[in-house]
Design an enzyme around this catalytic site. Structure first.
Site, PDB file in Angstrom:
ATOM      1  N   GLY A 112       0.810  -1.219   0.000  1.00  0.00           N
ATOM      2  CA  GLY A 112       0.000   0.000   0.000  1.00  0.00           C
ATOM      3  C   GLY A 112       0.843   1.270   0.000  1.00  0.00           C
ATOM      4  O   GLY A 112       0.377   2.329  -0.433  1.00  0.00           O
ATOM      5  N   GLU A 115       1.714   1.822  -3.542  1.00  0.00           N
ATOM      6  CA  GLU A 115       0.468   2.240  -4.200  1.00  0.00           C
ATOM      7  C   GLU A 115       0.143   3.692  -3.880  1.00  0.00           C
ATOM      8  O   GLU A 115      -0.336   4.445  -4.738  1.00  0.00           O
ATOM      9  CB  GLU A 115      -0.680   1.314  -3.750  1.00  0.00           C
TER      10      GLU A 115
HETATM   11  N1  CO8 Z   1       2.127  -3.696   8.867  1.00  0.00           N
HETATM   12  C1  CO8 Z   1       2.266  -3.698  10.218  1.00  0.00           C
HETATM   13  N2  CO8 Z   1       3.451  -3.619  10.832  1.00  0.00           N
HETATM   14  C2  CO8 Z   1       4.562  -3.528  10.067  1.00  0.00           C
HETATM   15  C3  CO8 Z   1       4.494  -3.528   8.655  1.00  0.00           C
HETATM   16  C4  CO8 Z   1       3.209  -3.604   8.060  1.00  0.00           C
HETATM   17  N3  CO8 Z   1       3.016  -3.557   6.716  1.00  0.00           N
HETATM   18  N4  CO8 Z   1       5.750  -3.462   8.163  1.00  0.00           N
HETATM   19  C5  CO8 Z   1       6.573  -3.421   9.230  1.00  0.00           C
HETATM   20  N5  CO8 Z   1       5.861  -3.461  10.373  1.00  0.00           N
HETATM   21  C6  CO8 Z   1       6.353  -3.445  11.747  1.00  0.00           C
HETATM   22  C7  CO8 Z   1       6.944  -4.783  12.153  1.00  0.00           C
HETATM   23  O1  CO8 Z   1       5.937  -5.676  12.540  1.00  0.00           O
HETATM   24  C8  CO8 Z   1       7.864  -4.362  13.281  1.00  0.00           C
HETATM   25  O2  CO8 Z   1       7.067  -4.150  14.431  1.00  0.00           O
HETATM   26  P1  CO8 Z   1       7.456  -4.876  15.844  1.00  0.00           P
HETATM   27  O3  CO8 Z   1       8.788  -4.260  16.198  1.00  0.00           O
HETATM   28  O4  CO8 Z   1       6.331  -4.476  16.739  1.00  0.00           O
HETATM   29  O5  CO8 Z   1       7.544  -6.314  15.542  1.00  0.00           O
HETATM   30  C9  CO8 Z   1       8.374  -3.000  12.824  1.00  0.00           C
HETATM   31  O6  CO8 Z   1       7.443  -2.533  11.856  1.00  0.00           O
HETATM   32  C10 CO8 Z   1       9.738  -3.051  12.166  1.00  0.00           C
HETATM   33  O7  CO8 Z   1       9.683  -4.009  11.128  1.00  0.00           O
HETATM   34  P2  CO8 Z   1      10.721  -5.256  11.025  1.00  0.00           P
HETATM   35  O8  CO8 Z   1      11.187  -5.655  12.364  1.00  0.00           O
HETATM   36  O9  CO8 Z   1      10.068  -6.296  10.182  1.00  0.00           O
HETATM   37  O10 CO8 Z   1      11.904  -4.528  10.244  1.00  0.00           O
HETATM   38  P3  CO8 Z   1      12.938  -5.207   9.230  1.00  0.00           P
HETATM   39  O11 CO8 Z   1      13.985  -4.183   8.993  1.00  0.00           O
HETATM   40  O12 CO8 Z   1      13.356  -6.559   9.719  1.00  0.00           O
HETATM   41  O13 CO8 Z   1      12.085  -5.427   7.875  1.00  0.00           O
HETATM   42  C11 CO8 Z   1      10.538  -4.837   6.137  1.00  0.00           C
HETATM   43  C12 CO8 Z   1      11.553  -4.305   7.183  1.00  0.00           C
HETATM   44  C13 CO8 Z   1      11.253  -5.610   5.042  1.00  0.00           C
HETATM   45  C14 CO8 Z   1       9.851  -3.594   5.556  1.00  0.00           C
HETATM   46  C15 CO8 Z   1       9.503  -5.746   6.843  1.00  0.00           C
HETATM   47  O14 CO8 Z   1       8.986  -5.068   7.984  1.00  0.00           O
HETATM   48  C16 CO8 Z   1       8.347  -6.147   5.992  1.00  0.00           C
HETATM   49  O15 CO8 Z   1       8.471  -7.004   5.139  1.00  0.00           O
HETATM   50  N6  CO8 Z   1       7.162  -5.514   6.239  1.00  0.00           N
HETATM   51  C17 CO8 Z   1       5.951  -5.882   5.552  1.00  0.00           C
HETATM   52  C18 CO8 Z   1       5.904  -5.277   4.179  1.00  0.00           C
HETATM   53  C19 CO8 Z   1       4.679  -5.739   3.451  1.00  0.00           C
HETATM   54  O16 CO8 Z   1       4.437  -6.913   3.256  1.00  0.00           O
HETATM   55  N7  CO8 Z   1       3.848  -4.762   2.998  1.00  0.00           N
HETATM   56  C20 CO8 Z   1       2.653  -5.028   2.253  1.00  0.00           C
HETATM   57  C21 CO8 Z   1       1.484  -5.229   3.164  1.00  0.00           C
HETATM   58  S1  CO8 Z   1       0.039  -5.742   2.262  1.00  0.00           S
HETATM   59  C22 CO8 Z   1      -0.545  -4.309   1.572  1.00  0.00           C
HETATM   60  O17 CO8 Z   1       0.031  -3.261   1.699  1.00  0.00           O
HETATM   61  C23 CO8 Z   1      -1.810  -4.422   0.793  1.00  0.00           C
HETATM   62  C24 CO8 Z   1      -2.384  -3.069   0.368  1.00  0.00           C
HETATM   63  C25 CO8 Z   1      -3.843  -3.208  -0.049  1.00  0.00           C
HETATM   64  C26 CO8 Z   1      -4.719  -3.535   1.140  1.00  0.00           C
HETATM   65  C27 CO8 Z   1      -6.159  -3.498   0.808  1.00  0.00           C
HETATM   66  C28 CO8 Z   1      -7.107  -3.803   1.953  1.00  0.00           C
HETATM   67  C29 CO8 Z   1      -6.653  -3.500   3.327  1.00  0.00           C
END
Ligand code: CO8
Length: 260
Positions: A112, A115
């Protein structure tokens, strides 16, 4: 509305909107989506003095790391479709906003977040920015317009690869593909976005709005973009700005547009 997740700061009639959930890498939870929708539908139309809007992320790690995955397990039945509809309606408000909206992408722009950046008119990436549509990793697909705007911006072949592999790309690759307009040193994203808005602010504001409307028309279902351009052109020729712009050229002076 009180903004909890958006930080708004105004300087020189440019509004900087910062997604302010740094600990969650600025992920878009439902509250943030409501706030973006309110900002573009209710708040910004009243701030008529603005030259443009910049969207950026808090901290130096993320622009927006996507929709908030921690809220995802609530999505059952028709809710997923409804949330995608609401997100798309919200991002259309950005894309159709009549003043320049620039994404200053300072880190991860995933799902997102990518996007959201694509719904903006222009994108400036810091050299640490990373882009991706990783939804298939979660067993879903982009839902906030990603399959469409990515195809518009980088073409079908690369859009399919991007969305099917979930691979992340860096800023130079995003530039090469046409996903972003500029790549700048980390920390300079907002400054560059400001420069772009200042540049457009010296032009006729009605003309800028009509450019946005006409370019968008190419992608609108059932809209004849060429006809839209003719109509918009006709409208610009009936503005005081057009009289001023043409007169200023002939008188060899800088035009002073009133937006009328
Ligand atoms: N949602 C919620 N929390 C998140 C997200 C997310 N998208 N991304 C990161 N965080 C949080 C982690 O959970 C973590 O929190 P905590 O310390 O409480 O565990 C904190 O942010 C830091 O993240 P990481 O520890 O994972 O940090 P890294 O450096 O290891 O990794 C990354 C960074 C690569 C960005 C990794 O966090 C990651 O892969 N995040 C998810 C990215 C992702 O998949 N995004 C797409 C989500 S789906 C989407 O966007 C669909 C859009 C359309 C939706 C339509 C209907 C709702």
């Amino acid at each position: 509305m009180t903004y909890e997740n958006l930080l708004l700061t105004e300087e020189n009639n440019i509004l900087l909107v910062t997604f302010n959930r740094e600990k969650a890498l600025n992920a878009l939870n439902r509250r943030t989506m409501l706030e973006i929708n309110h900002l573009f539908s209710n708040d910004l139309p009243q701030r008529t003095h603005l030259k443009g809007i910049i969207l950026t992320g808090a901290g130096d790690r993320a622009f927006v790391a996507g929709a908030d995955i921690k809220e995802f397990l609530e999505m059952e039945g028709d809710l997923g479709r409804q949330m995608a509809q609401y997100g798309q309606d919200t991002f259309f408000l950005i894309e159709r906003f009549p003043k320049p909206v620039v994404a200053a992408v300072n880190g991860f722009a995933l799902g997102g977040g990518c996007e959201l950046a694509m719904a903006c008119h222009l994108r400036v990436a810091g050299e640490k920015a990373r882009f991706g549509q990783p939804e298939v990793n979660l067993g879903i697909i982009p839902g906030y317009g990603g399959t469409q705007r990515l195809t518009q911006l980088i073409g079908k072949g690369k859009a399919l690869e991007f969305c099917m592999t979930a691979d992340m790309i860096d800023a130079p690759e995003a530039y090469r593909l046409g996903l972003v307009n500029y790549v700048v040193p980390a920390g300079e994203e907002v400054n560059m976005a400001k420069k772009l808005i200042e540049k457009t602010a010296s032009k006729g504001p009605i003309a800028i709005a009509k450019v946005i409307e006409s370019v968008n028309a190419f992608f609108e279902d059932g809209v004849d973009g060429f006809a839209c351009e003719i109509k918009a052109f006709g409208e610009t020729t009936n503005t005081l700005d057009f009289r001023e712009g043409a007169t200023a050229f002939i008188e060899k002076r800088v035009a002073n547009f009133a937006g009328k």
